[in-house]
Write a protein that holds these residues in place. Sequence first.
Motif, PDB file in Angstrom:
ATOM      1  N   SER A   8      21.749 -12.083  18.201  1.00  0.00           N
ATOM      2  CA  SER A   8      21.893 -12.846  17.119  1.00  0.00           C
ATOM      3  C   SER A   8      20.782 -12.672  16.043  1.00  0.00           C
ATOM      4  CB  SER A   8      21.917 -14.411  17.597  1.00  0.00           C
ATOM      5  OG  SER A   8      20.562 -14.819  18.343  1.00  0.00           O
ATOM      6  N   LEU A   9      19.543 -12.385  16.652  1.00  0.00           N
ATOM      7  CA  LEU A   9      18.624 -11.932  15.625  1.00  0.00           C
ATOM      8  C   LEU A   9      18.658 -10.579  14.691  1.00  0.00           C
ATOM      9  CD1 LEU A   9      15.110 -12.688  17.305  1.00  0.00           C
ATOM     10  CD2 LEU A   9      16.205 -13.797  15.143  1.00  0.00           C
TER      11      LEU A   9
ATOM     12  N   GLY B 160      21.469 -10.526   6.609  1.00  0.00           N
ATOM     13  CA  GLY B 160      20.480 -10.681   5.397  1.00  0.00           C
ATOM     14  C   GLY B 160      20.344  -9.679   4.262  1.00  0.00           C
ATOM     15  N   VAL B 161      20.289  -8.454   5.094  1.00  0.00           N
ATOM     16  CA  VAL B 161      20.382  -7.279   4.171  1.00  0.00           C
ATOM     17  C   VAL B 161      21.719  -7.357   3.334  1.00  0.00           C
ATOM     18  CG1 VAL B 161      20.267  -4.806   4.295  1.00  0.00           C
ATOM     19  CG2 VAL B 161      18.755  -5.997   5.766  1.00  0.00           C
TER      20      VAL B 161
ATOM     21  N   ALA C 111      23.683  -9.492   2.217  1.00  0.00           N
ATOM     22  CA  ALA C 111      23.745 -10.468   1.236  1.00  0.00           C
ATOM     23  C   ALA C 111      22.613 -10.257   0.065  1.00  0.00           C
ATOM     24  CB  ALA C 111      23.038 -11.863   1.944  1.00  0.00           C
ATOM     25  N   MET C 112      21.344  -9.638   0.592  1.00  0.00           N
ATOM     26  CA  MET C 112      20.574  -9.097  -0.600  1.00  0.00           C
ATOM     27  C   MET C 112      21.220  -8.087  -1.354  1.00  0.00           C
ATOM     28  SD  MET C 112      16.874  -9.518   1.486  1.00  0.00           S
ATOM     29  CE  MET C 112      16.256  -7.923   0.876  1.00  0.00           C
ATOM     30  N   ALA C 113      21.972  -7.309  -0.723  1.00  0.00           N
ATOM     31  CA  ALA C 113      22.457  -6.113  -1.389  1.00  0.00           C
ATOM     32  C   ALA C 113      23.647  -6.824  -2.403  1.00  0.00           C
ATOM     33  CB  ALA C 113      23.426  -5.217  -0.347  1.00  0.00           C
ATOM     34  N   CYS C 114      24.129  -7.837  -1.929  1.00  0.00           N
ATOM     35  CA  CYS C 114      25.323  -8.391  -2.828  1.00  0.00           C
ATOM     36  C   CYS C 114      24.742  -9.001  -4.126  1.00  0.00           C
ATOM     37  CB  CYS C 114      26.292  -9.370  -2.046  1.00  0.00           C
ATOM     38  SG  CYS C 114      27.244  -8.845  -0.921  1.00  0.00           S
ATOM     39  N   TRP C 115      23.298  -9.846  -3.765  1.00  0.00           N
ATOM     40  CA  TRP C 115      22.797 -10.137  -4.862  1.00  0.00           C
ATOM     41  C   TRP C 115      22.144  -9.192  -5.867  1.00  0.00           C
ATOM     42  CZ3 TRP C 115      19.893 -13.932  -0.863  1.00  0.00           C
ATOM     43  CH2 TRP C 115      20.496 -15.137  -0.916  1.00  0.00           C
ATOM     44  N   GLY C 116      21.798  -8.283  -5.193  1.00  0.00           N
ATOM     45  CA  GLY C 116      21.535  -6.897  -6.352  1.00  0.00           C
ATOM     46  C   GLY C 116      22.590  -6.749  -7.086  1.00  0.00           C
ATOM     47  N   LEU C 117      24.026  -6.533  -6.466  1.00  0.00           N
ATOM     48  CA  LEU C 117      25.038  -6.357  -7.331  1.00  0.00           C
ATOM     49  C   LEU C 117      25.532  -7.313  -8.420  1.00  0.00           C
ATOM     50  CD1 LEU C 117      27.573  -4.937  -4.777  1.00  0.00           C
ATOM     51  CD2 LEU C 117      26.288  -3.550  -6.304  1.00  0.00           C
TER      52      LEU C 117
ATOM     53  N   ALA D  74      27.459 -15.387   8.123  1.00  0.00           N
ATOM     54  CA  ALA D  74      27.172 -14.785   9.371  1.00  0.00           C
ATOM     55  C   ALA D  74      25.741 -14.965   9.567  1.00  0.00           C
ATOM     56  CB  ALA D  74      27.477 -13.378   9.104  1.00  0.00           C
ATOM     57  N   MET D  75      25.082 -15.034   8.689  1.00  0.00           N
ATOM     58  CA  MET D  75      23.642 -15.316   8.774  1.00  0.00           C
ATOM     59  C   MET D  75      23.394 -16.800   9.334  1.00  0.00           C
ATOM     60  SD  MET D  75      21.448 -13.984   5.481  1.00  0.00           S
ATOM     61  CE  MET D  75      20.212 -15.051   5.948  1.00  0.00           C
ATOM     62  N   LEU D  76      23.952 -17.652   8.891  1.00  0.00           N
ATOM     63  CA  LEU D  76      24.136 -19.032   9.178  1.00  0.00           C
ATOM     64  C   LEU D  76      24.333 -19.302  10.550  1.00  0.00           C
ATOM     65  CD1 LEU D  76      23.333 -21.971   8.500  1.00  0.00           C
ATOM     66  CD2 LEU D  76      25.847 -22.308   7.805  1.00  0.00           C
TER      67      LEU D  76
END
Length: 113
Positions: free
Chosen positions: A46-47, A54-55, A57-63, A88-90
């Motif tokens: 799970s970790l 998280g990676v 989601a950060m890539a999507c925020w970059g887009l 998925a992170m949650l």
Amino acid sequence: MANHKQIVRSTMQESKVRLVKSHRPRRRFNPKIFVDRTIETTAIASLLLTSFSGVGAMACWGLEIIETNNSNIIISGWQQQKSICLGAMLVSFSAFLGTSLVGASLSIQRDKF
């Protein structure tokens, strides 16, 4: 006589083999070890899923930032992918917290504080 000696030797060899086989430790199923390893494996998995999501989601925020700053580039589908990654992170982080809580409660119960 020769046949009798052969028979005696073969029975002695078989008895040695039987002694070796009887001294092997038998592996038993231990439910405590199984539960501990299952909890540990679930926590680690799970970790890892949390970090990979998280990676993503950060890539999507970059887009999102790229699309906001440059209107010529149109990237479609990143909003849905960002929502999937955050979900998925949650879920995986809550699974980590749940397995950690169960593991801690089982270890306290065994220690009998």
